[in-house]
Write a protein that holds these residues in place. Structure first.
Motif, PDB file in Angstrom:
ATOM      1  N   VAL A 147      -2.595   5.320 -11.642  1.00 24.99           N
ATOM      2  CA  VAL A 147      -3.417   5.400 -10.407  1.00 24.99           C
ATOM      3  C   VAL A 147      -2.590   5.550  -8.866  1.00 24.99           C
ATOM      4  O   VAL A 147      -1.366   5.575  -9.226  1.00 24.99           O
ATOM      5  CB  VAL A 147      -3.715   3.588  -9.676  1.00 24.99           C
ATOM      6  N   ARG A 148      -3.058   6.604  -8.264  1.00 20.41           N
ATOM      7  CA  ARG A 148      -2.123   7.063  -7.183  1.00 20.41           C
ATOM      8  C   ARG A 148      -3.239   7.026  -6.088  1.00 20.41           C
ATOM      9  O   ARG A 148      -3.962   7.852  -5.275  1.00 20.41           O
ATOM     10  CB  ARG A 148      -1.915   8.411  -7.394  1.00 20.41           C
ATOM     11  N   LEU A 149      -2.475   6.344  -4.671  1.00 19.34           N
ATOM     12  CA  LEU A 149      -2.807   6.284  -3.062  1.00 19.34           C
ATOM     13  C   LEU A 149      -1.685   6.621  -2.369  1.00 19.34           C
ATOM     14  O   LEU A 149      -0.954   6.419  -2.905  1.00 19.34           O
ATOM     15  CB  LEU A 149      -3.229   4.407  -3.417  1.00 19.34           C
ATOM     16  N   THR A 150      -2.445   7.628  -1.804  1.00 22.67           N
ATOM     17  CA  THR A 150      -1.579   8.138  -0.811  1.00 22.67           C
ATOM     18  C   THR A 150      -1.543   8.247  -0.047  1.00 22.67           C
ATOM     19  O   THR A 150      -3.369   7.817   0.906  1.00 22.67           O
ATOM     20  CB  THR A 150      -1.934  10.021  -0.860  1.00 22.67           C
ATOM     21  N   ASP A 151      -0.905   7.722   0.374  1.00 17.73           N
ATOM     22  CA  ASP A 151      -1.089   7.404   3.015  1.00 17.73           C
ATOM     23  C   ASP A 151      -2.173   6.552   2.597  1.00 17.73           C
ATOM     24  O   ASP A 151      -3.692   6.715   3.854  1.00 17.73           O
ATOM     25  CB  ASP A 151      -1.412   8.491   3.538  1.00 17.73           C
ATOM     26  N   ILE A 152      -2.571   5.712   1.772  1.00 19.76           N
ATOM     27  CA  ILE A 152      -3.904   4.561   2.037  1.00 19.76           C
ATOM     28  C   ILE A 152      -3.901   3.659   3.392  1.00 19.76           C
ATOM     29  O   ILE A 152      -3.120   3.306   4.162  1.00 19.76           O
ATOM     30  CB  ILE A 152      -4.057   3.822   1.092  1.00 19.76           C
ATOM     31  N   THR A 153      -4.842   3.940   4.259  1.00 16.83           N
ATOM     32  CA  THR A 153      -5.811   3.230   5.495  1.00 16.83           C
ATOM     33  C   THR A 153      -7.216   2.102   5.479  1.00 16.83           C
ATOM     34  O   THR A 153      -7.811   2.547   5.061  1.00 16.83           O
ATOM     35  CB  THR A 153      -5.564   3.817   6.278  1.00 16.83           C
ATOM     36  N   ILE A 154      -6.762   0.986   5.586  1.00 14.77           N
ATOM     37  CA  ILE A 154      -7.676   0.289   5.545  1.00 14.77           C
ATOM     38  C   ILE A 154      -7.855  -0.761   6.674  1.00 14.77           C
ATOM     39  O   ILE A 154      -7.197  -0.997   7.207  1.00 14.77           O
ATOM     40  CB  ILE A 154      -7.514  -1.177   4.442  1.00 14.77           C
ATOM     41  N   LYS A 155      -9.030  -0.224   7.633  1.00 12.29           N
ATOM     42  CA  LYS A 155      -9.155  -1.108   8.817  1.00 12.29           C
ATOM     43  C   LYS A 155     -10.054  -1.340   9.149  1.00 12.29           C
ATOM     44  O   LYS A 155     -11.485  -0.517   8.536  1.00 12.29           O
ATOM     45  CB  LYS A 155      -8.488  -0.118  10.381  1.00 12.29           C
ATOM     46  N   TYR A 156     -10.511  -1.843   9.874  1.00 14.02           N
ATOM     47  CA  TYR A 156     -11.853  -2.883  10.351  1.00 14.02           C
ATOM     48  C   TYR A 156     -11.780  -2.932  12.050  1.00 14.02           C
ATOM     49  O   TYR A 156     -11.623  -3.180  13.177  1.00 14.02           O
ATOM     50  CB  TYR A 156     -12.746  -3.826   9.593  1.00 14.02           C
TER      51      TYR A 156
END
Length: 475
Positions: A258-267
């Motif tokens: 797994v490689r997550l790059t600059d992950i953003t989660i928003k609602y």
């Protein structure tokens, strides 16, 4: 509560799922009890009797108060099921948003002032307009607690009230409960003795639907013996081998899992996770931690492909860059997964053996013809869990803890490259928890599975996990 609650030689039937037999128990005013025992022993059933649940077949129950506040996984699951049922009943072209948190807490509330205080203390002020079913496990647990604490109860029944809560929330809740000890008797169902509040006066030990022991906490010798009984640790564990006939496709060992790059989660305008970078290499074990609402579940669902924002983020998993044409099942085949949400979804009545075998197919239930080899492996897991004599029993008749054990075996059965364990010990008693922790440790010691372990309890650390990602909650 001004009078005693008495169970006199009472036998209680719970829809033919479980039977409490010939129970004698008296709860005096100003006593606070913990009910404990192994998974499937009848702890939650005994607590439910105090809430008026179950059909009394013989004996008698007296002194039950009219107003009882209840918090339990079963009650929480019932609320989720009721929300899902509303969806089923909706007109097809109408999208139901579900019942908002505000309505869940304040409709019919007996103490709105206390409710407002607890909403603030539990950090739910920003979630009042959100649908209850869209909350995380810990957040929905907090709603249940507020509902019970503001019902002006004459008796509080708290079945695993601390599970799923982060450390700060747990401390706050214990402090609040301590302020109630002179006015409200409390009965806890706890699998963790180390979470027992200081004000507990008595312990009830349930075994196979009976109540063989009640112990006063001041009786140090008897209390110590009971403590040791519940902290027995299983030894000589052996994890069953994988099925060579259904081996997973080989992955490129030079690439990360797994490689997550600059992950953003928003609602909306609320950012939950902001520009996170994270790489999980083959055979690398991680512990993921953080308070409720910090984005742990969201990150897991990005990895599994279940989050709607996975295609607007830079995600590389098992040789695939998300959005490059791969199917979700191409991703899921490499993952074993255990979570409370999965347990709520796993509502089928298939046998225990088939639950484990379904792990080979990543299915809820078993719809494919299995091999003799897979049956043999499933039976090896059942023997390891002490359930070999229940192989053909229906999964939905098991206790909550036994269901969790089966789902852990289901996740481990194919020895996946990545095993995601989202609070795997939630709802388990000491012996089963130690069994689970030892099993995870065995997986970590192997060379074929990377473990991603999500956990609130620092004492449940796993030998072999030496990589840690701690999330913080954006304010």
């Amino acid at each position: 509560m001004d009078t005693s609650i008495c169970l006199e030689n009472v036998t209680v039937n719970f829809d033919d799922r479980f039977l409490l037999s010939e129970v004698n128990w008296t709860i005096e005013p100003n006593q606070h009890w913990v009910i404990t025992g192994t998974n499937g022993a009848g702890k939650s059933a005994l607590a439910a009797v105090l809430a008026g649940v179950g059909d009394i077949e013989s004996g008698g129950v007296s002194g039950l108060p009219s107003r009882v506040g209840v918090v339990s996984f079963e009650a929480q699951a019932d609320l989720i099921a009721a929300e899902l049922k509303k969806d089923d009943a909706d007109i097809m072209d109408v999208i139901s948003e579900g019942t908002p948190v505000k309505e869940m807490i304040f409709e019919g509330c007996q103490d709105p002032q206390l409710a407002n205080e607890l909403v603030s203390k539990f950090g739910l002020s920003g979630l009042l307009e959100r649908a209850f079913r869209k909350l995380s496990t810990g957040e929905s647990r907090k709603v249940m607690l507020i509902r019970a604490l503001t019902s002006k109860p004459d008796l509080l029944i708290l079945d695993e009230p601390f599970d799923g809560l982060d450390a700060a929330t747990l401390f706050m809740l214990q402090a609040h409960l301590a302020t109630l000890i002179s006015t409200v008797p409390m009965v806890f169902v706890l699998n963790r003795f180390d979470e027992m509040p200081d004000f507990i006066t008595h312990v009830a030990y349930v075994e196979k639907g009976r109540l063989p022991h009640t112990v006063c906490r001041d009786d140090e010798s008897a209390f110590s013996e009971l403590y040791q009984l519940l902290h027995l640790k299983t030894t000589d564990l052996s994890v069953p081998e994988a099925d060579p006939e259904t081996a997973l496709p080989a992955l490129d060992p030079t690439q990360p899992l797994v490689r997550l790059t600059d992950i953003t989660i928003k609602y909306g305008d609320t950012v939950i996770v902001d520009k996170l970078n994270w790489t999980i290499e083959p055979n690398q074990h991680w512990q993921l931690s953080g308070p409720n609402g910090s984005g742990k579940t969201g990150i897991l669902s990005l990895i599994t492909g279940d989050h709607p924002q996975c295609y607007v983020n830079d995600i590389f998993v098992f040789g695939f860059k998300r959005g490059s044409g791969e199917s979700i099942w191409q991703i899921k085949q490499f993952i074993g997964y255990v979570s409370t949400a999965l347990q709520w979804e796993y509502r089928v009545s298939t046998s225990l053996r088939n639950v484990i075998i379904s792990g080979f197919y990543d299915s809820i239930g078993l719809y494919s013809k299995c091999t003799d080899r897979q049956k043999k492996i499933a039976d090896q897991w059942l023997a390891l869990l002490g359930m070999q004599d229940r192989a053909d029993q229906p999964f939905n008749k098991l206790s909550y803890g036994d269901q969790r054990l089966l789902l852990i075996a289901r996740a481990m059965v194919k020895h996946p490259p990545l095993l995601i364990l989202d609070e795997p010990c939630l709802g388990l008693d000491d012996m089963n928890r130690q069994l689970v922790l030892a099993l995870i440790e065995k997986i970590c010691a192997g060379s074929e599975t990377a473990v991603l372990y999500v956990n609130h309890h620092p004492e449940d650390q796993i030998a072999g996990i030496d990589n840690y990602l701690a999330l913080t909650k954006n304010e």
